[in-house]
Design a protein around this motif. Structure first.
Motif, PDB file in Angstrom:
ATOM      1  N   ASP A 581      21.928 -51.781  92.463  1.00 60.43           N
ATOM      2  CA  ASP A 581      21.305 -52.981  92.997  1.00 60.43           C
ATOM      3  C   ASP A 581      19.890 -52.735  93.494  1.00 60.43           C
ATOM      4  O   ASP A 581      19.051 -53.656  93.473  1.00 60.43           O
ATOM      5  N   ASN A 582      19.616 -51.500  93.931  1.00 63.21           N
ATOM      6  CA  ASN A 582      18.288 -51.197  94.473  1.00 63.21           C
ATOM      7  C   ASN A 582      17.784 -49.883  93.880  1.00 63.21           C
ATOM      8  O   ASN A 582      17.700 -48.860  94.563  1.00 63.21           O
ATOM      9  N   PRO A 583      17.420 -49.887  92.608  1.00 62.98           N
ATOM     10  CA  PRO A 583      16.977 -48.645  91.969  1.00 62.98           C
ATOM     11  C   PRO A 583      15.574 -48.259  92.433  1.00 62.98           C
ATOM     12  O   PRO A 583      14.814 -49.099  92.931  1.00 62.98           O
ATOM     13  N   PRO A 584      15.197 -46.995  92.264  1.00 64.01           N
ATOM     14  CA  PRO A 584      13.807 -46.606  92.541  1.00 64.01           C
ATOM     15  C   PRO A 584      12.861 -47.408  91.653  1.00 64.01           C
ATOM     16  O   PRO A 584      13.187 -47.730  90.507  1.00 64.01           O
ATOM     17  N   PRO A 585      11.698 -47.762  92.136  1.00 63.52           N
ATOM     18  CA  PRO A 585      10.792 -48.630  91.371  1.00 63.52           C
ATOM     19  C   PRO A 585      10.329 -48.032  90.050  1.00 63.52           C
ATOM     20  O   PRO A 585       9.894 -48.764  89.165  1.00 63.52           O
ATOM     21  N   ASP A 586      10.389 -46.694  89.921  1.00 58.84           N
ATOM     22  CA  ASP A 586       9.916 -46.062  88.689  1.00 58.84           C
ATOM     23  C   ASP A 586      11.054 -45.739  87.726  1.00 58.84           C
ATOM     24  O   ASP A 586      10.848 -45.044  86.729  1.00 58.84           O
ATOM     25  N   LEU A 587      12.266 -46.244  87.991  1.00 57.68           N
ATOM     26  CA  LEU A 587      13.405 -45.955  87.125  1.00 57.68           C
ATOM     27  C   LEU A 587      13.507 -47.026  86.039  1.00 57.68           C
ATOM     28  O   LEU A 587      13.829 -48.182  86.322  1.00 57.68           O
ATOM     29  N   HIS A 588      13.205 -46.634  84.801  1.00 55.75           N
ATOM     30  CA  HIS A 588      13.246 -47.559  83.665  1.00 55.75           C
ATOM     31  C   HIS A 588      13.928 -46.844  82.501  1.00 55.75           C
ATOM     32  O   HIS A 588      13.262 -46.104  81.761  1.00 55.75           O
ATOM     33  N   PRO A 589      15.240 -46.998  82.337  1.00 58.11           N
ATOM     34  CA  PRO A 589      15.964 -46.277  81.285  1.00 58.11           C
ATOM     35  C   PRO A 589      15.342 -46.510  79.918  1.00 58.11           C
ATOM     36  O   PRO A 589      14.978 -47.640  79.557  1.00 58.11           O
ATOM     37  N   GLY A 590      15.217 -45.432  79.157  1.00 59.35           N
ATOM     38  CA  GLY A 590      14.707 -45.517  77.799  1.00 59.35           C
ATOM     39  C   GLY A 590      13.199 -45.549  77.683  1.00 59.35           C
ATOM     40  O   GLY A 590      12.665 -45.564  76.570  1.00 59.35           O
ATOM     41  N   ARG A 591      12.484 -45.553  78.787  1.00 57.05           N
ATOM     42  CA  ARG A 591      11.024 -45.648  78.718  1.00 57.05           C
ATOM     43  C   ARG A 591      10.434 -44.376  78.116  1.00 57.05           C
ATOM     44  O   ARG A 591      10.837 -43.268  78.447  1.00 57.05           O
ATOM     45  N   MET A 592       9.463 -44.549  77.227  1.00 56.65           N
ATOM     46  CA  MET A 592       8.743 -43.417  76.644  1.00 56.65           C
ATOM     47  C   MET A 592       7.484 -43.174  77.465  1.00 56.65           C
ATOM     48  O   MET A 592       6.496 -43.905  77.343  1.00 56.65           O
ATOM     49  N   ASP A 593       7.512 -42.170  78.313  1.00 61.54           N
ATOM     50  CA  ASP A 593       6.331 -41.858  79.119  1.00 61.54           C
ATOM     51  C   ASP A 593       5.243 -41.205  78.272  1.00 61.54           C
ATOM     52  O   ASP A 593       4.068 -41.318  78.579  1.00 61.54           O
ATOM     53  N   VAL A 594       5.683 -40.514  77.219  1.00 63.15           N
ATOM     54  CA  VAL A 594       4.736 -39.889  76.295  1.00 63.15           C
ATOM     55  C   VAL A 594       5.037 -40.414  74.899  1.00 63.15           C
ATOM     56  O   VAL A 594       6.190 -40.391  74.449  1.00 63.15           O
ATOM     57  N   LEU A 595       3.993 -40.899  74.210  1.00 66.43           N
ATOM     58  CA  LEU A 595       4.150 -41.346  72.830  1.00 66.43           C
ATOM     59  C   LEU A 595       3.905 -40.142  71.929  1.00 66.43           C
ATOM     60  O   LEU A 595       2.783 -39.622  71.855  1.00 66.43           O
ATOM     61  N   PRO A 596       4.938 -39.657  71.221  1.00 70.81           N
ATOM     62  CA  PRO A 596       4.787 -38.424  70.439  1.00 70.81           C
ATOM     63  C   PRO A 596       3.941 -38.632  69.189  1.00 70.81           C
ATOM     64  O   PRO A 596       3.761 -39.756  68.704  1.00 70.81           O
ATOM     65  N   LYS A 597       3.419 -37.555  68.696  1.00 70.23           N
ATOM     66  CA  LYS A 597       2.703 -37.573  67.424  1.00 70.23           C
ATOM     67  C   LYS A 597       3.573 -38.238  66.365  1.00 70.23           C
ATOM     68  O   LYS A 597       4.771 -37.966  66.269  1.00 70.23           O
ATOM     69  N   GLY A 598       2.982 -39.136  65.598  1.00 67.68           N
ATOM     70  CA  GLY A 598       3.739 -39.873  64.589  1.00 67.68           C
ATOM     71  C   GLY A 598       4.152 -41.264  65.028  1.00 67.68           C
ATOM     72  O   GLY A 598       4.662 -42.048  64.213  1.00 67.68           O
ATOM     73  N   THR A 599       3.941 -41.594  66.301  1.00 67.82           N
ATOM     74  CA  THR A 599       4.260 -42.943  66.781  1.00 67.82           C
ATOM     75  C   THR A 599       3.373 -43.970  66.079  1.00 67.82           C
ATOM     76  O   THR A 599       2.167 -43.775  65.932  1.00 67.82           O
ATOM     77  N   ARG A 600       4.010 -45.067  65.643  1.00 72.35           N
ATOM     78  CA  ARG A 600       3.273 -46.157  65.003  1.00 72.35           C
ATOM     79  C   ARG A 600       3.026 -47.250  66.025  1.00 72.35           C
ATOM     80  O   ARG A 600       3.967 -47.800  66.601  1.00 72.35           O
TER      81      ARG A 600
END
Length: 615
Positions: A581-600
């Motif tokens: 109900d009260n997650p940390p503000p920076d908790l976003h499941p599945g978020r890509m913090d780094v876009l790897p080489k090859g990302t379109r």
């Protein structure tokens, strides 16, 4: 004056802006519904229910339904290890099925993509995230992240085959927003009283449940009906009510001793191939006693709703149903009526007021009954047409459906969703709402596919519901509606079930609940021939709250009569039903913090080196 009567008066009163002009008037020039085309979607063929074919599929979809006056505009996308990641804008009142095709098969472990959206004219944003977790038993996930709207996040597992996960958004910047990540209050009708109270029932939209009490198999009949081919719901009547259903397709029969037809062993929900056949194939579900108890539990907790019980069959069968039906005598009918009298908040002696049927009565006529606790209305439509056998008991609030209500109940009898959907849409588009040619009956859309006995046994009615049938409602069904054309009851199997055999309340999804709220709030309110008042989504939240506050001041006890459709919540629901109900503000499941080489990227650029995610 009773509280509810005062609420109705205040809710229908005009707001007077600074100019002194009445603002609570529906005007054609205020319509926001978009007629712009959206790309056609894809129905999953039922053959994809075959585990082998389904496991090889690399196509999936995320459907976004926009029941707001704001265009939902795509801002950016990026994807990694995907052949297709096609997302786009969603105009007002429309739905878009967004396409995803993975480059690899189920063994791929690093597929990912994100789509970023904003609602025009607001500061609201949301993100759709797709991610594969190779180590998980259900590796492919989507996170609907509406934390930018203050509506939380929800993680889903793709149901399988080539089906879709759906997101429904309704409300407005002035009214507040609601989304389908979780259910709102059980008494959604009461919470929309000032919107729907003065509309006739045939100008409402409500969820309905097909073979509603077949939420389990109880084997009171000795037949070959089993869970895969006979069970139609994953949750009982109480939870179906909480999930928004207000029209219940109930098939009730009596079970009789194999050796003595006079011995009635009770009344049970039944799902039979033909209740009047010499040999009936099927089984029993909940008992009538359980159904009554579950309805009473819900109405005790959620006063002010209108619940229709459309009851069919009304015949007996031997425990071994191989000798034809046992027609009910007056004594059996009276025993049945005695059970129904155990339902609280029945509404005796209803009349149509000269309107031609209860479907033409305003919703408030039913919601205000029983001191504002609403109505539960049994409507009988079975085999009681014989001399000396009562067909109804109006003094007990038990009615012959054919006498009191005009109902159009359309069944497509199609095995493929691609055949069923256009047939249902064509039926409701033949009925115009509002104006001189306003459609006069209550229209039931049976949004169901009908597999044959072999297919239903092999793949299960549950799989047919949660993969081909129900997801198609949120793109094909929605795009087949407009403010002049829509059905009254959206009848489905397995309401709220998004994953096979995951029937716990905290694992259910709220798409149909939110769709019904949104169609009543947005779609119907855009039709000035149906709703003379200004759309509630064009009023401010302060105006809405001012009306409710004034009514509450007149009757402090009103606090027990319902909550808010937009109670604040910005938590996370994970795929297994766990909730923060009260997650940390920076908790976003599945978020890509780094876009790897090859990302379109959405503009077609392919990254030649890894970079931090700029979004």
């Amino acid at each position: 004056m009773r509280f509810l009567g005062l609420l109705a008066v205040l809710a229908s009163s005009a707001w007077l802006p600074a100019s002194g002009q009445t603002d609570d008037v529906c005007r054609a020039e205020d319509r926001t519904y978009s007629t712009k085309n959206v790309p056609a979607g894809s129905h999953q063929p039922f053959e994809q229910l075959n585990p082998l074919l389904g496991s090889l599929s690399t196509k999936f979809y995320i459907t976004v339904v926009n029941l707001t006056p704001h265009r939902i505009r795509l801002q950016n996308t990026h994807s990694y290890q995907m052949d297709t990641f096609e997302f786009g804008d969603v105009p007002q009142g429309r739905a878009r099925q967004n396409r995803i095709k993975y480059r690899g098969t189920w063994s791929t472990g690093d597929d990912a993509g994100e789509a970023y959206y904003a609602l025009d004219g607001t500061d609201k944003t949301f993100v759709l995230r797709v991610k594969t977790y190779a180590s998980e038993p259900d590796p492919r996930r989507v996170v609907l992240d509406l934390s930018g709207m203050g509506l939380g996040q929800r993680e889903y597992v793709f149901p399988g085959g080539e089906t879709a996960v759906s997101l429904v958004i309704t409300g407005s910047s002035r009214f507040g927003f609601q989304a389908s990540l979780r259910h709102g209050p059980g008494n959604w009708m009461r919470n929309l009283y000032d919107v729907i109270g003065d509309r006739p029932v045939r100008h409402l939209v409500m969820p309905g449940t097909h073979d509603a009490a077949m939420s389990k198999i109880t084997d009171k009949l000795t037949s070959i009906g089993s869970e895969p081919n006979t069970q139609n719901q994953g949750v009982n009547i109480y939870d179906q009510l909480r999930a928004g259903s207000r029209w219940f397709d109930l098939r009730i029969g009596s079970v009789h001793d194999n050796n003595d037809a006079a011995v009635n062993k009770g009344f049970w929900a039944m799902h039979l191939s033909d209740e009047m056949a010499t040999v009936a194939i099927g089984n029993t579900g909940e008992s009538l006693d359980e159904i009554v108890d579950e309805i009473n539990r819900f109405t005790d907790e959620n006063p002010g709703e209108v619940v229709f019980l459309a009851i069919r069959y009304l015949v007996g069968r031997y425990e071994r149903p191989d000798r034809g039906p046992i027609l009910w005598t007056a004594a059996v009918v009276n025993d049945f009526f005695a059970k129904l009298r155990g339902i609280k908040n029945r509404c005796p002696d209803l009349d149509d007021g000269g309107t031609g049927g209860l479907q033409n009565r305003e919703a408030s006529y039913f919601m205000d009954r029983n001191q504002g606790r609403g109505c539960v209305i049994p409507l009988l439509n079975g085999h009681l047409d014989r001399d000396g056998v009562p067909r109804e008991s109006p003094g007990d609030g038990i009615y012959d459906m054919g006498r009191v209500m005009a109902v159009s109940d359309h069944w497509s009898n199609k095995m493929q969703a691609s055949d069923m959907a256009p047939d249902q849409i064509a039926n409701w588009r033949s009925a115009t709402r509002g104006g001189g040619g306003d459609y006069g009956s209550l229209m039931i859309a049976q949004w169901l596919v009908t597999p044959d006995a072999l297919a239903s046994t092999a793949y299960s009615l549950q799989s047919f519901a949660i993969q081909p049938a129900n997801p198609s409602l949120y793109w094909a069904g929605v795009n087949g509606m407009d403010p002049e054309h829509w059905p009254n009851v959206l009848l489905v199997d397995y309401i709220g079930v998004q994953q096979q055999d995951r029937w716990a309340w905290d694992q259910l999804s709220a798409e149909l609940y939110t769709l019904a709220v949104g169609l009543n709030l947005y779609m119907i309110s855009e039709n000035c021939n149906v709703s003379p008042h200004r759309s509630p989504l064009l009023r401010s939240a302060q105006e809405e709250e001012g009306v409710v506050a004034a009514a509450a001041a007149a009757a402090a006890a009103a606090a027990t009569l319902g909550g808010s459709l937009r109670a604040p919540w910005n938590g996370i629901v994970f795929a297994n039903g766990t909730t923060l109900d009260n997650p940390p503000p920076d908790l976003h499941p599945g978020r890509m913090d780094v876009l790897p080489k090859g990302t379109r990227l959405g503009n077609g650029t392919v990254l030649e080196q890894s970079i931090p995610n700029p979004w």
